[in-house]
Design an enzyme around this catalytic site. Structure first.
Site, short mmCIF file in Angstrom:
data_model
loop_
_atom_site.label_atom_id
_atom_site.label_comp_id
_atom_site.label_asym_id
_atom_site.label_seq_id
_atom_site.Cartn_x
_atom_site.Cartn_y
_atom_site.Cartn_z
N ASP A 122 0.85 -1.19 0.00
CA ASP A 122 0.00 0.00 0.00
C ASP A 122 0.89 1.24 0.00
O ASP A 122 1.67 1.45 0.92
CB ASP A 122 -0.89 -0.02 1.24
CG ASP A 122 -1.93 1.09 1.25
OD1 ASP A 122 -1.95 1.90 0.29
OD2 ASP A 122 -2.72 1.15 2.21
N ASP A 139 -3.03 2.68 -5.97
CA ASP A 139 -1.99 2.72 -4.95
C ASP A 139 -1.82 1.43 -4.15
O ASP A 139 -1.04 1.38 -3.20
CB ASP A 139 -2.24 3.88 -3.98
CG ASP A 139 -3.60 3.79 -3.31
OD1 ASP A 139 -4.46 3.03 -3.80
OD2 ASP A 139 -3.81 4.49 -2.29
N GLU A 140 -2.55 0.37 -4.50
CA GLU A 140 -2.45 -0.87 -3.75
C GLU A 140 -2.32 -2.06 -4.70
O GLU A 140 -2.89 -2.06 -5.79
CB GLU A 140 -3.69 -1.08 -2.86
CG GLU A 140 -3.93 0.01 -1.83
CD GLU A 140 -5.17 -0.26 -1.00
OE1 GLU A 140 -5.36 -1.42 -0.56
OE2 GLU A 140 -5.97 0.68 -0.81
#
Length: 412
Positions: A10, A106-107
């Site tokens: 993350d 973003d992950e």
């Protein structure tokens, strides 16, 4: 069969971290990436770690954030940069495994079960990823390490920023069950409210509710959440090529001013439906259901949906169904601030379906041909070369007005 090794990576405070990297003068300041106040998107999209310490939250209004943090520096988002940084990080992940499943920009989940013989044990790989992203890209990640996707994600949330956290099977009852139920993946705000009403406060409480009770109260999703709480999740990490096909297409907008009537909401809806229609044709889909979400000026959201008699992708058909839903379900107790239209339960263009006497198929065919021709013209000459009269006031491009000083929109 050996136990799987799953990582969840993350990117910490991603948008804000990128902005601080691009502008070093922001490094020691309280920073929030915010939407445009002028466009009525005046909310916090992301914040850096120091702003977070003041209680600044994603999704709150800018004025609320500044009450908590008076010296908050608000910057505009740069989505092209975020995509660029995301790709850089993804390329590092790809060096360790080809089993990388994106979860937003973003992950990512990584299955490194087969990578340990090449790169070392799971904690070594996780820490190496953390260090490389920090050194080579200039931003930080938190890495969760576990035996399934659900607990890997939970682990990455436990310690931030720039950290590696491990959850083993023996940690479930001693550590995980003590955590608030809202920390479990899949438990949203509404589910939390339902859990609270039932006296369910922790992940352990979810795990120990009898399965038949969870199924009766929450349906299949309740059983799934109970399994998650007990560490039961066999879902694979999917490569990008294995991600299931899209099931819906949606477009939404936060309006520059509140909408007070069906006449005001209509041009917004047709504009969104045209964009949806274009996407459906581009990807070879038809919609079988239309859904509409309306957010009022108090930020409450109401949603309505209905099936379409015959699968369709013509903008006018989606629009007619959307407006029918609005006119029969929303009577303007409050003005509308934002509108989202969804084309759902998509089917391919080779699908066979039952014909209906209630559908004018000649009209449907003409509408689809018209939309396809408009697509070709717009692709050749620009998206604003053809604009519906009812949507002229929504057209944000100044090209038409700038090039035609005498141009005046006509009411449709």
């Amino acid at each position: 069969m050996s136990e799987r090794i799953i990582l969840h990576c993350d990117l910490n405070n991603f948008f804000a971290s990128v902005e601080c990297f691009l502008d070093p003068s922001l490094k020691d300041k309280n920073v929030a990436v915010c939407g445009s106040v002028e466009e009525r998107h005046g909310i916090v999209l992301a914040k850096n770690e120091s702003a977070k310490k003041y209680g600044v939250k994603t999704g709150e209004a800018i004025w609320e954030a500044k009450l908590k943090c008076p010296d908050l520096v608000c910057v505009n988002p740069h989505y092209d940069k975020y995509i660029e940084f995301s790709k850089k990080v993804r390329s590092i992940y790809d060096e360790y495994t080809d089993m990388v499943e994106p979860f937003g920009i973003d992950e990512c989940w990584l299955d490194i079960t087969g990578s340990t013989s090449l790169f070392g044990d799971k904690m070594k790989i996780a820490d190496e990823l953390r260090k490389r992203v920090k050194k080579e890209v200039g931003i930080t990640i938190s890495v969760g390490v576990s035996f399934n996707k659900i607990f890997a994600k939970l682990a990455s949330d436990i310690k931030k920023p720039d950290a590696v956290t491990l959850i083993e099977k023996e940690d479930i009852q001693s550590k995980i069950w003590k955590m608030p139920c809202g920390d479990l993946f899949g438990v949203g705000r509404q589910t939390q409210k339902q859990f609270k009403a039932l006296g369910i406060k922790t992940i352990g409480d979810i795990a120990n509710v009898p399965e038949n009770v969870m199924k009766r109260v929450f349906g299949k999703s309740g059983v799934t959440l109970r399994n998650y709480a007990n560490g039961i999740d066999f879902s694979p990490v999917l490569r990008e090529s294995e991600v299931p096909p899209v099931k819906s297409v949606s477009r939404g907008i936060t309006c520059k001013r509140d909408l007070h009537s069906y006449e005001e909401i209509s041009p917004v809806v047709i504009s969104l439906c045209e964009k949806i229609s274009h996407s459906l044709r581009k990807h070879g889909f038809y919609a079988t259901t239309v859904r509409v979400a309306l957010k009022d000026n108090q930020l409450a959201v109401r949603e309505f949906q209905q099936k379409i008699i015959t699968p369709a992708r013509a903008a006018d058909v989606i629009y007619e169904n959307a407006m029918y839903l609005i006119k029969n379900n929303y009577f303007f107790p409050l003005p509308v601030r934002a509108v989202t239209v969804f084309a759902c339960n998509l089917v391919g263009d080779k699908i066979s379906y039952q014909l209906s006497f209630d559908v004018d198929y000649n009209r449907l065919e003409k509408l689809e041909k018209l939309d396809a021709n408009v697509d070709m013209i717009r692709e050749k000459f620009g998206s604003d070369i053809i604009v519906r009269a009812s949507s002229l006031d929504l057209c944000e491009s100044k090209r038409i007005r700038d090039n035609c000083p005498s141009f005046k929109p006509l009411n449709s």
